[in-house]
Structure formats: C-alpha cells, structure tokens
Design an enzyme around this catalytic site. Structure first.
Site, PDB file in Angstrom:
ATOM      1  N   ASN A   6      14.552  44.152  75.259  1.00 51.35           N
ATOM      2  CA  ASN A   6      13.231  43.538  75.176  1.00 51.35           C
ATOM      3  C   ASN A   6      13.245  42.233  75.976  1.00 51.35           C
ATOM      4  OD1 ASN A   6      11.142  41.760  74.241  1.00 51.35           O
ATOM      5  ND2 ASN A   6      10.791  43.125  72.530  1.00 51.35           N
ATOM      6  N   HIS A   9      11.019  37.412  75.990  1.00 52.65           N
ATOM      7  CA  HIS A   9      11.293  35.976  75.967  1.00 52.65           C
ATOM      8  C   HIS A   9      11.664  35.404  77.331  1.00 52.65           C
ATOM      9  CE1 HIS A   9      10.159  35.830  71.982  1.00 52.65           C
ATOM     10  NE2 HIS A   9      11.250  36.330  71.435  1.00 52.65           N
ATOM     11  N   HIS A  42       6.278  43.688  74.845  1.00 52.20           N
ATOM     12  CA  HIS A  42       5.197  43.667  73.862  1.00 52.20           C
ATOM     13  C   HIS A  42       4.000  42.985  74.510  1.00 52.20           C
ATOM     14  CE1 HIS A  42       3.976  42.530  69.435  1.00 52.20           C
ATOM     15  NE2 HIS A  42       2.980  43.074  70.117  1.00 52.20           N
ATOM     16  N   ARG A  44       1.067  41.448  73.789  1.00 55.22           N
ATOM     17  CA  ARG A  44       0.347  40.927  72.617  1.00 55.22           C
ATOM     18  C   ARG A  44      -1.098  40.641  72.970  1.00 55.22           C
ATOM     19  NH1 ARG A  44       4.095  39.039  68.383  1.00 55.22           N
ATOM     20  NH2 ARG A  44       2.213  38.428  67.317  1.00 55.22           N
ATOM     21  N   ARG A  48       0.759  35.904  74.865  1.00 56.86           N
ATOM     22  CA  ARG A  48       1.563  34.670  74.822  1.00 56.86           C
ATOM     23  C   ARG A  48       2.808  34.761  75.692  1.00 56.86           C
ATOM     24  NH1 ARG A  48       3.827  34.781  68.676  1.00 56.86           N
ATOM     25  NH2 ARG A  48       1.626  34.988  68.234  1.00 56.86           N
ATOM     26  N   GLU A  69       5.251  47.938  73.518  1.00 54.41           N
ATOM     27  CA  GLU A  69       4.804  47.670  72.144  1.00 54.41           C
ATOM     28  C   GLU A  69       3.395  47.109  72.194  1.00 54.41           C
ATOM     29  OE1 GLU A  69       7.467  44.825  70.485  1.00 54.41           O
ATOM     30  OE2 GLU A  69       9.177  46.166  70.540  1.00 54.41           O
ATOM     31  N   THR A 100       6.953  39.608  65.333  1.00 57.33           N
ATOM     32  CA  THR A 100       6.450  40.667  64.463  1.00 57.33           C
ATOM     33  C   THR A 100       7.084  40.550  63.071  1.00 57.33           C
ATOM     34  OG1 THR A 100       6.495  42.001  66.460  1.00 57.33           O
ATOM     35  CG2 THR A 100       6.008  43.144  64.400  1.00 57.33           C
ATOM     36  N   GLU A 152      10.552  53.460  64.600  1.00 62.81           N
ATOM     37  CA  GLU A 152      11.515  52.364  64.784  1.00 62.81           C
ATOM     38  C   GLU A 152      11.648  51.662  63.448  1.00 62.81           C
ATOM     39  OE1 GLU A 152      10.909  49.653  68.063  1.00 62.81           O
ATOM     40  OE2 GLU A 152      12.201  48.156  67.137  1.00 62.81           O
ATOM     41  N   HIS A 192      14.762  44.598  65.687  1.00 71.87           N
ATOM     42  CA  HIS A 192      14.269  43.304  65.217  1.00 71.87           C
ATOM     43  C   HIS A 192      15.395  42.507  64.567  1.00 71.87           C
ATOM     44  CE1 HIS A 192      11.643  40.105  64.018  1.00 71.87           C
ATOM     45  NE2 HIS A 192      10.749  40.644  64.821  1.00 71.87           N
TER      46      HIS A 192
HETATM   47  N1  PXP Z   1      11.325  45.943  67.866  1.00 72.96           N
HETATM   48  C1  PXP Z   1      10.054  45.507  67.678  1.00 72.96           C
HETATM   49  C2  PXP Z   1       9.037  46.481  67.195  1.00 72.96           C
HETATM   50  C3  PXP Z   1       9.693  44.176  67.934  1.00 72.96           C
HETATM   51  O1  PXP Z   1       8.415  43.772  67.726  1.00 72.96           O
HETATM   52  C4  PXP Z   1      10.674  43.293  68.433  1.00 72.96           C
HETATM   53  C5  PXP Z   1      10.307  41.878  68.738  1.00 72.96           C
HETATM   54  O2  PXP Z   1       9.335  41.843  69.731  1.00 72.96           O
HETATM   55  C6  PXP Z   1      11.964  43.791  68.645  1.00 72.96           C
HETATM   56  C7  PXP Z   1      12.276  45.105  68.331  1.00 72.96           C
HETATM   57  C8  PXP Z   1      13.049  42.929  69.192  1.00 72.96           C
HETATM   58  O3  PXP Z   1      13.400  41.970  68.253  1.00 72.96           O
HETATM   59  P1  PXP Z   1      14.398  40.803  68.645  1.00 72.96           P
HETATM   60  O4  PXP Z   1      13.728  40.006  69.711  1.00 72.96           O
HETATM   61  O5  PXP Z   1      14.570  40.058  67.377  1.00 72.96           O
HETATM   62  O6  PXP Z   1      15.648  41.443  69.139  1.00 72.96           O
END
Ligand code: PXP
Length: 256
Positions: A6, A9, A42, A44, A48, A69, A100, A152, A192
């Site tokens: 992901n 960030h 994601h 959003r 953001r 996402e 999330t 998931e 997550h």
């Molecule tokens: N899975 C989902 C559905 C999420 O919303 C996120 C965060 O955007 C992640 C995984 C990844 O989480 P993390 O950034 O804590 O690894």
C-alpha cells in the site's frame, strides 16, 4: 502468500507540501522491483493522499495488479469501474478518521444494500471484489451472501493487542475467520497494522493468500533510505562551488 504494498503514505508525504514529490507512481515501480505482487491504493473521498491522477497513471504503469480501496459510495465506485483495476476492496470510510477503523459493518440492511449495489456494479465491470471485514462469522456469512470473490480480514485488533494473551486471542480469531472464509469459498486476504514485528504469525496462517501492508513498509523506507539521501545532498553541497564555476549548461547531477 502475495504481498500487496500500500503506497498511500508516499502520497501523504507529497500532499503535506502539495508538490510533486515523492511520486507514488514511481514508488510503485520500486515496490514491484522489490517483489510486490500488487500495488494497493485507497482513493479516499477527501483525496487526502492518493489523487485521481495517481490512479490513472498506475493503471498504465503497474506491471503487477492494482488493488483499489474505495468506500461503497457512487462517485468513487464509478471511478473504479472506469479505471478497471484488477481488484477493488470496499472499505468503510469516515472523514475524521486517521486511517480505516474496523471492517465494513454488514449487520444492517441499509449498509448491505449499499455495499451490494457497489459489488454488482464492480462485478459487471469485470472487477474482482474483496470486502474488508472484521474476522467474525456474521460478517463472513454476509460476504458470502453478497457473492464477492474475496474478503480482507481486518488485522487491526491483532496489531494493537498489548499482551501476549490478547495477541494470541486475536490470532486465534483471525485463524477461525480465515478458515471459515475458505469454507465459504472466499479467497482470504488480511491487512491493517501489520509490521515487520507482527506479520509472521499472520503470514503463517495457511488460509490467507494475500496481505496488504503500507504504513510499516513506507516507514521503514524512510529510515533505511534517509542515510543515502543525506549523503547525496551533502555531496551536492561539497561539489557546488566547482559546479557553479563550470562552463556550459547546468544539469542536475543525481538523475532525478
Ligand atoms: N487494508 C486496508 C483495507 C486498509 O484500509 C489499509 C490502510 O489503508 C491497509 C490494509 C494497510 O494498512 P497499514 O497501512 O496499517 O499497513
């Protein structure tokens, strides 16, 4: 086990200055070179971090698969249908949240209907659909009833458990959820809050075939990359007097 990275960030850092670096599209290439089997972003509703432009470019540059996402809201679902990523994961979304919080609440008829509408639209566009849910039987049964391809499992509570006992309880909960998911014919993903420290027991659950990890990887990238980045800037400063005196057109030395 597939690793989906992901890269939200990377975009968060860019949006802190509303500039053009670091570019998540370039980060996706590096993640793929590092072994990512997929790229997760994601989109959003408040934009953001990831922007529509990022998704557009990722769709043409990713060599692996894009897992997009989005919330089950008509405007972003429409964007997803147009972009046609390999997979869409529907997630709950609240504007005030930092990230999330919790899985989709599929206990009420209104949310089920809303999520169901989004699932149908996405599947009609030939997109594989995954639902982000807590690892509980009722949620998994609801996913089965919605006829999605995958779930998931939300690993947040496992990740934030503070004692060995509660961590073990949350791992058992995840394992039960993963087993039930498979029994219901669903592909099981997890994500997550997974980190270098806590990922191993989750990745060892045989029913889980994909993990989505973002924050921990981007955080580590900042630390393992910082020393080199500073060294390159220091070198640039050392060479500056000679460079400004050199004849000819000045070109940036680092090949950005
Ligand atoms: N899975 C989902 C559905 C999420 O919303 C996120 C965060 O955007 C992640 C995984 C990844 O989480 P993390 O950034 O804590 O690894």
């Amino acid at each position: 086990m597939r690793l989906y990275v992901n890269i939200d960030h990377v975009a968060t850092i860019r949006e802190a200055r509303r500039t053009d670096e670091p570019d998540p599209v370039r980060a996706a290439v590096l993640a793929e070179l590092g072994g990512a089997q997929g790229i997760t972003v994601h989109l959003r509703e408040d934009r953001r971090h990831i922007q529509d432009r990022d998704l557009r470019l990722l769709m043409t540059t990713c060599r692996s698969g894009v897992n997009l996402e989005v919330a089950a809201e008509p405007d972003v679902v429409r964007i997803a249908c147009d972009a046609r990523p390999m997979q869409v994961t529907l997630v709950p979304e609240r504007r005030q949240e930092v990230t999330t919080e919790g899985g989709l609440d599929l206990s009420g008829p209104e949310t089920v209907e809303k999520v169901g509408r989004a699932v149908k639209q996405l599947q009609e566009a030939s997109i594989r659909v995954s639902l982000f849910v807590d690892p509980d039987a009722a949620a998994l049964e609801a996913c089965r009833a919605l006829e999605v391809e995958a779930v998931e499992l939300h690993t947040g509570e496992y990740a934030t458990a503070t004692t060995d006992r509660s961590k073990a309880q949350q791992l058992t909960r995840l394992h039960r959820g993963a087993r039930l998911g498979r029994e219901l014919g669903l592909a099981v993903h997890a994500g997550h809050g997974l980190t270098y420290e806590n990922v191993t027991p989750v990745a060892g659950l045989p029913e889980i075939e994909e993990v989505n990890i973002g924050h921990s990887i981007v955080s580590r990238a900042v630390l393992v990359g910082l020393e080199r980045a500073v060294r390159e800037m220091a070198q640039l400063l050392r060479e500056a007097p000679a460079r400004v005196k050199a004849p000819g057109r000045w070109v940036p030395p680092l090949g950005y």
